[in-house]
Scaffold this motif. Structure first.
Motif, mmCIF file in Angstrom:
data_model
loop_
_atom_site.group_PDB
_atom_site.id
_atom_site.type_symbol
_atom_site.label_atom_id
_atom_site.label_comp_id
_atom_site.label_asym_id
_atom_site.label_seq_id
_atom_site.Cartn_x
_atom_site.Cartn_y
_atom_site.Cartn_z
ATOM 1 N N ARG A 229 48.056 40.219 51.906
ATOM 2 C CA ARG A 229 48.548 39.205 50.966
ATOM 3 C C ARG A 229 49.649 39.741 50.062
ATOM 4 O O ARG A 229 50.176 38.996 49.242
ATOM 5 C CB ARG A 229 47.407 38.709 50.087
ATOM 6 C CG ARG A 229 46.349 37.955 50.835
ATOM 7 C CD ARG A 229 45.317 37.471 49.859
ATOM 8 N NE ARG A 229 44.320 36.674 50.526
ATOM 9 C CZ ARG A 229 43.460 35.913 49.905
ATOM 10 N NH1 ARG A 229 43.476 35.841 48.602
ATOM 11 N NH2 ARG A 229 42.577 35.223 50.575
ATOM 12 N N GLN A 230 49.912 41.038 50.138
ATOM 13 C CA GLN A 230 50.829 41.705 49.226
ATOM 14 C C GLN A 230 50.458 41.338 47.786
ATOM 15 O O GLN A 230 51.283 40.877 46.998
ATOM 16 C CB GLN A 230 52.283 41.349 49.539
ATOM 17 C CG GLN A 230 52.705 41.812 50.915
ATOM 18 C CD GLN A 230 54.140 41.463 51.231
ATOM 19 O OE1 GLN A 230 54.725 40.548 50.662
ATOM 20 N NE2 GLN A 230 54.709 42.198 52.159
ATOM 21 N N SER A 231 49.190 41.562 47.489
ATOM 22 C CA SER A 231 48.616 41.098 46.239
ATOM 23 C C SER A 231 47.618 42.108 45.693
ATOM 24 O O SER A 231 46.874 42.729 46.454
ATOM 25 C CB SER A 231 47.891 39.766 46.493
ATOM 26 O OG SER A 231 47.093 39.400 45.403
ATOM 27 N N TYR A 232 47.609 42.234 44.368
ATOM 28 C CA TYR A 232 46.598 43.044 43.699
ATOM 29 C C TYR A 232 45.463 42.151 43.221
ATOM 30 O O TYR A 232 45.668 40.984 42.867
ATOM 31 C CB TYR A 232 47.173 43.775 42.477
ATOM 32 C CG TYR A 232 47.946 45.003 42.826
ATOM 33 C CD1 TYR A 232 47.297 46.212 43.026
ATOM 34 C CD2 TYR A 232 49.335 44.962 42.956
ATOM 35 C CE1 TYR A 232 48.010 47.361 43.344
ATOM 36 C CE2 TYR A 232 50.052 46.106 43.272
ATOM 37 C CZ TYR A 232 49.377 47.293 43.470
ATOM 38 O OH TYR A 232 50.080 48.421 43.784
ATOM 39 N N LYS A 233 44.273 42.736 43.169
ATOM 40 C CA LYS A 233 43.106 42.109 42.546
ATOM 41 C C LYS A 233 42.503 43.166 41.627
ATOM 42 O O LYS A 233 42.130 44.246 42.070
ATOM 43 C CB LYS A 233 42.086 41.672 43.582
ATOM 44 C CG LYS A 233 40.835 41.051 42.969
ATOM 45 C CD LYS A 233 39.854 40.659 44.076
ATOM 46 C CE LYS A 233 38.603 40.032 43.507
ATOM 47 N NZ LYS A 233 37.658 41.027 42.981
ATOM 48 N N LEU A 234 42.466 42.850 40.349
ATOM 49 C CA LEU A 234 41.957 43.766 39.337
ATOM 50 C C LEU A 234 40.698 43.159 38.733
ATOM 51 O O LEU A 234 40.733 42.067 38.170
ATOM 52 C CB LEU A 234 43.020 43.975 38.254
ATOM 53 C CG LEU A 234 42.716 44.996 37.173
ATOM 54 C CD1 LEU A 234 42.639 46.408 37.757
ATOM 55 C CD2 LEU A 234 43.795 44.942 36.095
ATOM 56 N N ASP A 235 39.570 43.851 38.882
ATOM 57 C CA ASP A 235 38.307 43.395 38.303
ATOM 58 C C ASP A 235 38.127 44.065 36.948
ATOM 59 O O ASP A 235 38.194 45.296 36.838
ATOM 60 C CB ASP A 235 37.140 43.751 39.219
ATOM 61 C CG ASP A 235 37.202 43.027 40.552
ATOM 62 O OD1 ASP A 235 37.777 41.927 40.602
ATOM 63 O OD2 ASP A 235 36.653 43.562 41.535
ATOM 64 N N LEU A 236 37.879 43.258 35.918
ATOM 65 C CA LEU A 236 37.796 43.745 34.546
ATOM 66 C C LEU A 236 36.447 43.404 33.922
ATOM 67 O O LEU A 236 35.836 42.383 34.249
ATOM 68 C CB LEU A 236 38.914 43.119 33.707
ATOM 69 C CG LEU A 236 40.339 43.411 34.178
ATOM 70 C CD1 LEU A 236 41.329 42.526 33.452
ATOM 71 C CD2 LEU A 236 40.661 44.878 33.976
ATOM 72 N N SER A 237 36.017 44.270 33.000
ATOM 73 C CA SER A 237 34.757 44.023 32.304
ATOM 74 C C SER A 237 34.954 44.105 30.798
ATOM 75 O O SER A 237 35.869 44.755 30.304
ATOM 76 C CB SER A 237 33.683 45.019 32.751
ATOM 77 O OG SER A 237 33.976 46.306 32.264
ATOM 78 N N LEU A 238 34.057 43.438 30.108
ATOM 79 C CA LEU A 238 33.985 43.480 28.653
ATOM 80 C C LEU A 238 32.559 43.869 28.300
ATOM 81 O O LEU A 238 31.610 43.185 28.705
ATOM 82 C CB LEU A 238 34.329 42.108 28.056
ATOM 83 C CG LEU A 238 34.195 41.960 26.547
ATOM 84 C CD1 LEU A 238 35.146 42.902 25.819
ATOM 85 C CD2 LEU A 238 34.451 40.526 26.132
ATOM 86 N N ASN A 239 32.399 44.984 27.599
ATOM 87 C CA ASN A 239 31.069 45.491 27.249
ATOM 88 C C ASN A 239 30.166 45.605 28.476
ATOM 89 O O ASN A 239 29.012 45.185 28.465
ATOM 90 C CB ASN A 239 30.421 44.614 26.174
ATOM 91 C CG ASN A 239 31.210 44.619 24.889
ATOM 92 O OD1 ASN A 239 31.782 45.635 24.503
ATOM 93 N ND2 ASN A 239 31.273 43.484 24.226
ATOM 94 N N ASN A 240 30.725 46.144 29.541
ATOM 95 C CA ASN A 240 30.019 46.378 30.806
ATOM 96 C C ASN A 240 29.619 45.096 31.535
ATOM 97 O O ASN A 240 28.801 45.144 32.446
ATOM 98 C CB ASN A 240 28.796 47.279 30.614
ATOM 99 C CG ASN A 240 29.192 48.660 30.145
ATOM 100 O OD1 ASN A 240 30.140 49.254 30.659
ATOM 101 N ND2 ASN A 240 28.487 49.171 29.157
ATOM 102 N N ASN A 241 30.173 43.963 31.148
ATOM 103 C CA ASN A 241 29.929 42.705 31.848
ATOM 104 C C ASN A 241 31.198 42.286 32.571
ATOM 105 O O ASN A 241 32.242 42.091 31.944
ATOM 106 C CB ASN A 241 29.512 41.595 30.876
ATOM 107 C CG ASN A 241 28.160 41.846 30.277
ATOM 108 O OD1 ASN A 241 27.207 42.128 30.992
ATOM 109 N ND2 ASN A 241 28.068 41.768 28.964
#
Length: 129
Positions: free
Chosen positions: A41-53
């Protein structure tokens, strides 16, 4: 009856991946869980958390269409973060040379809040508890 546990995540498509990655990780302080480059897809996917959620998936796509993002437009109205001190939060946003509207009072709860925008003008609310 349907039994929902909680909101799992919010997906955001950004127009400039590096700028949005900086905003969400360096300015807002969300932690990177994983970053994946999807070659097909020539695409990034960044998974992010807040306070381990786990909370946000940040996507990049080439040439995504613009979306109306005024708070009263149809669709997602805004993304809101709970904070302990609204004045310290607003000062921090201003120190990062970002727009921060004046602090308002929620007429129903008497809680204080204000809005800024992410790099793609998605309204971001900070709401004091």
């Amino acid at each position: 009856m349907l039994s929902l546990n909680k909101i799992h995540h919010i997906a955001i498509i950004c127009s400039n991946y590096e700028i949005s990655k900086h905003f969400y990780t360096e300015i807002l302080g969300l932690k990177i869980i994983q970053e994946i480059y999807r070659k097909e897809r020539q695409s990034y996917k960044l998974d992010l958390s807040l306070n381990n959620n786990y909370c946000i998936e940040l996507f990049s796509f080439s040439n995504p269409p613009k979306r109306v993002s005024q708070p009263e437009a149809s669709g997602l109205r805004h993304l809101a973060f709970e904070v302990n001190d609204i004045e310290i939060t607003r000062k921090y946003i201003l120190e990062k040379n970002l727009f921060a509207e004046e602090i308002r009072i929620d007429e129903n709860t008497n809680k204080r809040f204000f809005f800024t925008n992410d790099p793609d003008d998605l309204p971001i609310e900070f709401y004091e508890v």
